[in-house]
Design a protein around this motif. Structure first.
Motif, PDB file in Angstrom:
ATOM      1  N   VAL A 301       0.841  -1.199   0.000  1.00  0.00           N
ATOM      2  CA  VAL A 301       0.000   0.000   0.000  1.00  0.00           C
ATOM      3  C   VAL A 301       0.878   1.252   0.000  1.00  0.00           C
ATOM      4  N   PHE A 302       1.939   1.233   0.800  1.00  0.00           N
ATOM      5  CA  PHE A 302       2.862   2.373   0.835  1.00  0.00           C
ATOM      6  C   PHE A 302       3.519   2.594  -0.525  1.00  0.00           C
ATOM      7  N   LEU A 303       3.868   1.501  -1.204  1.00  0.00           N
ATOM      8  CA  LEU A 303       4.501   1.606  -2.509  1.00  0.00           C
ATOM      9  C   LEU A 303       3.592   2.320  -3.502  1.00  0.00           C
ATOM     10  N   PHE A 304       2.301   2.010  -3.471  1.00  0.00           N
ATOM     11  CA  PHE A 304       1.382   2.598  -4.434  1.00  0.00           C
ATOM     12  C   PHE A 304       0.947   4.006  -4.037  1.00  0.00           C
ATOM     13  N   ARG A 309       1.230   8.675   5.589  1.00  0.00           N
ATOM     14  CA  ARG A 309      -0.092   9.124   6.024  1.00  0.00           C
ATOM     15  C   ARG A 309      -1.188   8.319   5.308  1.00  0.00           C
ATOM     16  N   SER A 310      -0.999   8.203   4.003  1.00  0.00           N
ATOM     17  CA  SER A 310      -1.979   7.461   3.221  1.00  0.00           C
ATOM     18  C   SER A 310      -1.982   5.974   3.596  1.00  0.00           C
ATOM     19  N   THR A 311      -0.806   5.440   3.913  1.00  0.00           N
ATOM     20  CA  THR A 311      -0.698   4.019   4.286  1.00  0.00           C
ATOM     21  C   THR A 311      -1.360   3.760   5.629  1.00  0.00           C
ATOM     22  N   LEU A 312      -1.273   4.731   6.524  1.00  0.00           N
ATOM     23  CA  LEU A 312      -1.813   4.546   7.872  1.00  0.00           C
ATOM     24  C   LEU A 312      -3.332   4.335   7.854  1.00  0.00           C
ATOM     25  N   ILE A 313      -4.015   5.015   6.937  1.00  0.00           N
ATOM     26  CA  ILE A 313      -5.490   4.964   6.928  1.00  0.00           C
ATOM     27  C   ILE A 313      -6.003   3.547   6.613  1.00  0.00           C
ATOM     28  N   PRO A 314      -5.551   2.875   5.526  1.00  0.00           N
ATOM     29  CA  PRO A 314      -5.979   1.487   5.311  1.00  0.00           C
ATOM     30  C   PRO A 314      -5.508   0.548   6.418  1.00  0.00           C
ATOM     31  N   GLY A 349      -5.919  -8.804   3.637  1.00  0.00           N
ATOM     32  CA  GLY A 349      -5.780  -8.316   2.268  1.00  0.00           C
ATOM     33  C   GLY A 349      -7.081  -7.824   1.677  1.00  0.00           C
ATOM     34  N   VAL A 350      -8.213  -8.328   2.216  1.00  0.00           N
ATOM     35  CA  VAL A 350      -9.515  -7.949   1.664  1.00  0.00           C
ATOM     36  C   VAL A 350     -10.020  -6.641   2.264  1.00  0.00           C
ATOM     37  N   VAL A 351      -9.901  -6.496   3.581  1.00  0.00           N
ATOM     38  CA  VAL A 351     -10.530  -5.345   4.238  1.00  0.00           C
ATOM     39  C   VAL A 351      -9.825  -4.033   3.919  1.00  0.00           C
ATOM     40  N   VAL A 352      -8.550  -4.103   3.501  1.00  0.00           N
ATOM     41  CA  VAL A 352      -7.879  -2.855   3.138  1.00  0.00           C
ATOM     42  C   VAL A 352      -8.345  -2.357   1.777  1.00  0.00           C
ATOM     43  N   ASP A 353      -8.990  -3.253   0.998  1.00  0.00           N
ATOM     44  CA  ASP A 353      -9.373  -2.878  -0.368  1.00  0.00           C
ATOM     45  C   ASP A 353     -10.265  -1.649  -0.398  1.00  0.00           C
ATOM     46  N   ASP A 354     -11.329  -1.678   0.384  1.00  0.00           N
ATOM     47  CA  ASP A 354     -12.280  -0.562   0.375  1.00  0.00           C
ATOM     48  C   ASP A 354     -11.607   0.735   0.809  1.00  0.00           C
ATOM     49  N   ALA A 355     -10.781   0.626   1.850  1.00  0.00           N
ATOM     50  CA  ALA A 355     -10.087   1.826   2.327  1.00  0.00           C
ATOM     51  C   ALA A 355      -9.121   2.352   1.272  1.00  0.00           C
ATOM     52  N   ILE A 356      -8.442   1.429   0.563  1.00  0.00           N
ATOM     53  CA  ILE A 356      -7.507   1.835  -0.489  1.00  0.00           C
ATOM     54  C   ILE A 356      -8.245   2.564  -1.607  1.00  0.00           C
ATOM     55  N   VAL A 357      -9.408   2.049  -1.975  1.00  0.00           N
ATOM     56  CA  VAL A 357     -10.194   2.678  -3.039  1.00  0.00           C
ATOM     57  C   VAL A 357     -10.529   4.115  -2.666  1.00  0.00           C
ATOM     58  N   VAL A 358     -10.939   4.321  -1.405  1.00  0.00           N
ATOM     59  CA  VAL A 358     -11.297   5.673  -0.954  1.00  0.00           C
ATOM     60  C   VAL A 358     -10.071   6.585  -0.940  1.00  0.00           C
ATOM     61  N   VAL A 359      -8.971   6.108  -0.349  1.00  0.00           N
ATOM     62  CA  VAL A 359      -7.766   6.940  -0.227  1.00  0.00           C
ATOM     63  C   VAL A 359      -7.214   7.288  -1.601  1.00  0.00           C
ATOM     64  N   PRO A 436     -13.215   8.067   5.418  1.00  0.00           N
ATOM     65  CA  PRO A 436     -13.326   9.465   4.963  1.00  0.00           C
ATOM     66  C   PRO A 436     -12.922  10.475   6.030  1.00  0.00           C
ATOM     67  N   VAL A 437     -13.305  10.202   7.270  1.00  0.00           N
ATOM     68  CA  VAL A 437     -12.940  11.116   8.361  1.00  0.00           C
ATOM     69  C   VAL A 437     -11.426  11.149   8.534  1.00  0.00           C
ATOM     70  N   LEU A 438     -10.790   9.956   8.484  1.00  0.00           N
ATOM     71  CA  LEU A 438      -9.336   9.898   8.631  1.00  0.00           C
ATOM     72  C   LEU A 438      -8.648  10.592   7.463  1.00  0.00           C
ATOM     73  N   CYS A 439      -9.208  10.456   6.269  1.00  0.00           N
ATOM     74  CA  CYS A 439      -8.630  11.143   5.101  1.00  0.00           C
ATOM     75  C   CYS A 439      -8.667  12.662   5.295  1.00  0.00           C
ATOM     76  N   ALA A 440      -9.795  13.159   5.750  1.00  0.00           N
ATOM     77  CA  ALA A 440      -9.941  14.593   5.964  1.00  0.00           C
ATOM     78  C   ALA A 440      -9.010  15.095   7.060  1.00  0.00           C
ATOM     79  N   MET A 441      -8.749  14.260   8.067  1.00  0.00           N
ATOM     80  CA  MET A 441      -7.926  14.669   9.212  1.00  0.00           C
ATOM     81  C   MET A 441      -6.439  14.488   8.955  1.00  0.00           C
TER      82      MET A 441
END
Length: 1008
Positions: A301-304, A309-314, A349-359, A436-441
């Motif tokens: 996730v960090f690589l992509f 900051r972005s990696t922390l959210i997923p 590996g599955v549950v990070v998918d949705d968060a990755i899509v949002v981030v 979304p809240v974590l992204c905004a913060m």
């Protein structure tokens, strides 16, 4: 005798009890019998036991008097062992008899009180007993019969309640009241020796000690047990159905440590088998895998995403979803076990998918439209909420059908499905709320700003440039192939044929066997072999096994066979306990191969098995098949020949190995032939003659006694010196109706014959159990198919086969896996049809699956694994994951088309926009599978199977899916263009309706 007098009556009464799968019974020549009724998984054990007892009670009066007196014990237990504990002594003062009785008196009662313990018993019959060894010669000289001896014992060793004197009667007052007592049953040899057998007025007295020797011995010397050269007593524990094995084992271990403080000097115990040791080691292994998977997923996730900051959210989405999954598991009564931990590892590996899509979408908006994180989040939610809901529904729909499967496989599927589905649903909720809240913060819009030239940033910049180059090539390729139906369908047809081809060469399996750190060595000496000779063989095997690297300890048992729990002088078992997985390099297969080489000339048949793949289903690994004689009259000699021929044919097949059967009708026997006329002329009752032999040869007990707070029996039998040879029976005497001693030789002869020592039955039919394992390179599915082929081609009319243990469930499973997969596909189709309000558009998702299925099969084959339950679990999960990738492309393509783009443009644009998040989520998931594929030690086979199935499918499905899905959308989008399901249909997908989105849609001119 037991078959005709007891088992046939009981079996017919029990047969067909509600919930019954099948019934097995076993009767030995020693006069012991057991009946096992196997019920469907999920049957309430208390109700099942009550139903069986109700049926037995109805026919109890029809059973022999001795059976009625002993009683019929009905206990609901798991059929396989929970624990095997050895009590041994390094002090020569304590022999096996002492150890048996110490454990039986001091340990078993304490263990039996532990909640969840169904049965706790010492193997064998070494309980203390007073043995009265009769001397037939002296009995004849004094004209004493065995019945007179028993009568004298019964008359003089009695329970008495003499009463009281001085008891108030209401007539005459008494000053004191006295209670009379009597010693009760004799409980010491000296007391029995003084029993008077005969007396006359002249003062002559004949006592028991004049015609017999009395001592404290054992009930029977039927089993020898030895632990690493020391005499031992073996305790076997079984659990109640539905109980928690881990808790029981922990409680038992704590109790043993408590009791150990009071053990005699030199006495100790060792746990030689513990079903939780493998499970705990496997769980520990998976926990390490869980941590490794989390780290690898975070790195991808960090690589992509390019910043922490972005990696922390997923990453934060993972613990939230997993904790929620734990709550769901608790609600559904599911505990932490190997299957649920597999699900949790895969869920990372599955549950990070949705968060990755949002981030990722937020980053795109910040870069392209120069928005603040908060504004970007608001805009992103209005665009991708529908996609998040759609992929969550698709992923969840995959697991709904499998949660309703039955049988042992159904239990595995159900636990996996509930764990995964709950984690996925929660990840969807988190992606629409917390993320979304974590992204905004947390996020910052640094796009276009200069970055520090650190090595990591340089690598990230290089990676992004290469990825942009790849995206450009990908877009150009799509422009060429998307509108070419031949290319799209050609690729799918190639993979479809590939799936068919791989399926024919990929071995089929059920539940894979694992290295559980334990080996059963089953010993079979020739029929008629004495217990002492079998014991010598078992001790020799014990000695050889101790020389093998990786072996920790060996327990040898003669007279006991652990697979069927049968007893016989020619049967034996060695429990070979291996060192911890971290302490040995050798696998259990390699150790078995070395043992086979060392023991091939030991003088007996020795076969090696591992514990059952699923505790509670069968006694060992491999397969268990029953040969049945369905004729109305059983010829045991003919049945033995058919069984031998069938076994010989099975041994010719390359798919099978380790085949053996304990059934044999070649045990040396002697038939007693009574001349009724001669017996009657001499005044001998045939019944009395047979009962006399039952006492003198077979032994009997008429009463017992209490000592050491335990009930023991008194056995009467002829001294061993008078019954060494078969002809000794003719030298014995029986008293006739005139009080004279008549020799058996005057009215009886003996004839040498052969017959079975043990008779087993299956669903009312005489049966022979055949055990074996699939040969190297073959699976249990191949073995079952082979056995069926041999049975159909070789068995005579009136003979059939049946299965038990895991083989029973696998044999009747048939094409269940295919049906379940089709139901899963159908569920996904229904969800997508509702989502897109189209019967055709869902095929753009469904038809993208073949590359993934082919990849799954291919990697399984390369890894040398089979298409078993774990592989099928991975395949079902793969359906949801690949469907999710396709949904991301189709969902955005539909949006772009509704905004005014042509179908071709929408297909290319949707694929282009979703290319990065699809690769990111897919490779994050694949990274999480790497520890599973590389697993070793406990549970390695299951780890590798489920990991390889998912990894191969995800790799192929992702690479070819991003090429095929746009073409499929173009094909089916074109077919649906201008067509409505209903009048005045809206151009908003169901998930967008649910989120209340109002996108600006450009109305297309639709043809009516």
């Amino acid at each position: 005798m037991l078959i005709k007098s007891t088992l046939t009556i009981m079996e017919r009464a029990i047969n067909g009890v509600p919930g019954m799968q099948y019934m097995m019974s076993d009767a030995t020549s020693a006069g012991e019998a057991t009946v096992q009724i196997i019920f469907e998984p999920g049957t309430d054990p208390t109700i099942a036991a009550a139903r069986v007892k109700s049926r037995v009670d109805q026919i109890l009066a029809n059973l022999p008097i001795l059976v009625q007196r002993e009683g019929v014990i009905i206990t609901p237990v798991q059929p396989s062992m929970l624990m095997y504990v050895n009590f041994f002594s390094t002090d020569k003062e304590y022999d096996q008899k002492f150890l048996f009785n110490y454990a039986d008196n001091r340990v078993v009662p304490e263990i039996q009180r532990i909640s969840g313990v169904g049965r706790s018993e010492i193997i064998g019959s070494r309980a203390f007993a007073i043995r009265i060894w009769l001397n037939p010669d002296r009995m004849r000289a004094y004209n004493i019969s065995a019945e007179e001896v028993l009568k004298s014992i019964d008359e003089q060793s009695v329970l008495a309640r003499p009463g009281r004197v001085g008891l108030s009667s209401g007539k005459t007052a008494q000053s004191l009241e006295y209670v009379f007592t009597y010693q009760g049953y004799f409980n010491k040899p000296k007391q029995y020796e003084e029993i008077i057998i005969k007396a006359n007025p002249d003062g002559e007295i004949l006592k028991l000690k004049d015609i017999a020797h009395v001592e404290v011995g054992s009930e029977f010397v039927d089993i020898y047990t030895n632990k690493d050269g020391y005499p031992s007593a073996s305790l076997v524990l079984k659990q109640n159905p539905g109980s928690n094995s881990n808790k029981i084992i922990a409680d038992v271990k704590a109790k043993l440590e408590e009791l150990k403080k009071n053990f005699p000097p030199g006495v100790d115990y060792e746990i030689n088998y513990d079903v939780s040791s493998f499970v705990n080691a496997s769980i520990d292994q998976v926990l390490h895998t869980l941590i490794e998977a989390f780290i690898l997923v975070s790195l991808v996730v960090f690589l992509f995403l390019g910043d922490w900051r972005s990696t922390l959210i997923p990453a934060l989405a993972v613990p939230v979803s997993l904790i929620g999954a734990f709550i769901s598991m608790q609600f559904f009564g599911i505990g932490i076990n190997l299957i649920t931990l597999f699900a949790l590892v895969l869920a990372i590996g599955v549950v990070v998918d949705d968060a990755i899509v949002v981030v990722e979408a937020v980053h795109v908006k910040m870069e392209e439209e120069h928005l603040s994180p908060y504004q970007a989040v608001k805009k992103v939610l209005s665009e991708i909420s529908g996609a998040i809901i759609a992929i969550t529904l698709v992923m969840t729909a995959v697991f709904v059908p499998v949660a309703f499967m039955t049988g042992p496989v159904g239990v595995l599927y159900r636990q996996f499905a509930i764990t995964m589905a709950s984690a996925i649903v929660l990840s969807g909720v988190v992606a629409l709320t917390l993320t979304p809240v974590l992204c905004a913060m947390i996020l910052k819009n640094t796009h276009g700003q200069a970055r520090k030239k650190t090595p990591i940033n340089r690598f990230i910049d290089w990676f992004n440039k290469k990825f942009d180059w790849l995206l450009g090539k990908y877009t150009k390729l799509l422009m060429v192939i998307v509108n070419r139906k031949v290319v799209t369908f050609g690729v799918l047809i190639i993979f479809a044929f590939g799936i068919v081809g791989m399926n024919t060469i990929l071995p089929a399996g059920f539940i894979p066997g694992e290295d559980q750190g334990q080996i059963y060595a089953i010993i079979q000496t020739p029929p008629g072999t004495t217990l002492e000779r079998t014991n010598a063989v078992s001790l020799e095997l014990q000695k050889l096994a101790k020389q093998v690297e990786g072996v920790k300890s060996v327990t040898a048992m003669a007279g006991y066979e652990i697979l069927t729990e049968g007893r016989g002088s020619n049967a034996g078992t060695c429990l070979i306990n291996l060192k911890d997985w971290s302490e040995r390099k050798e696998s259990v297969k390699e150790i078995i191969e070395e043992l086979e080489e060392k023991t091939k000339s030991i003088g007996a048949i020795v076969e090696y098995f591992e514990p059952p793949a699923v505790p509670g289903y069968g006694a060992s690994s491999g397969f268990a098949v029953r040969l049945l004689d369905k004729g109305s009259e059983v010829d045991y000699q003919k049945f033995d020949k058919v069984n031998g021929d069938f076994l010989a044919e099975l041994k010719k097949r390359k798919e099978l190995t380790g085949l053996f059967s304990f059934y044999s009708a070649n045990y040396p026997q002697y038939e007693l032939i009574v001349n009724n006329a001669q017996a009657m002329q001499k005044g001998v009752s045939i019944g009395s003659a047979m009962e006399n032999l039952n006492i003198m040869i077979g032994s009997t007990y008429e009463q017992g006694f209490i000592r050491f707070n335990q009930y023991y029996k008194v056995y009467t039998q002829a001294d061993p010196a008078f019954r060494k040879d078969p002809t000794d029976v003719l030298n014995m005497f029986v008293k006739n109706d005139q009080g004279e001693m008549v020799p058996y030789s005057s009215f009886m002869t003996i004839k040498k014959t052969q017959g079975p020592n043990e008779i087993t039955r299956y669903n009312l039919y005489t049966s022979a159990l055949i055990n074996g394992i699939p040969a190297s390179g073959f699976t249990s599915g191949d073995a079952i198919k082979t056995i069926r082929e041999v049975a159909e081609s070789t068995l005579p009319k009136g003979y059939d086969i049946a299965w038990e243990g895991l083989s029973y469930d696998e044999a009747r499973r048939g094409n269940e896996a295919i049906l379940i997969f089709l139901v899963v596909i159908f569920f996904v189709y229904l969800i997508l049809a509702a989502q897109y309000e189209s019967f055709l558009l869902p095929f753009a998702v469904i038809l993208s699956l073949p590359p993934g299925i082919f990849g799954s099969f291919l990697l399984l084959k390369v890894m040398g694994l089979s298409n078993d339950v774990f592989a099928q679990i991975g395949l079902i999960m793969l359906t949801g994951l690949l469907g999710k990738n396709a949904v991301l492309i189709v969902e955005f393509a539909v949006q772009k088309h509704n905004e005014g783009m042509t179908i071709l443009e929408a297909a290319i644009e949707g694929a282009k926009e979703r290319f990065r998040p699809i690769l990111m989520t897919s490779f994050a998931f694949i990274a999480g599978l790497i520890p599973l594929v590389r697993a070793s030690g406990a549970g390695a086979v299951g780890n590798k199977t489920i990991g390889s199935s998912a990894m191969g499918g995800m790799l192929f499905g992702t690479i070819f899916g991003v090429l095929v899905v746009p073409g499929l959308y173009y094909i089916f989008g074109t077919l649906t263009e201008g067509k409505k399901l209903i009048r005045d249909e809206a151009f908003v997908s169901l998930s967008e309706d649910l989120t209340g989105e109002e996108p600006e849609l450009k109305q297309a001119n639709l043809k009516d």
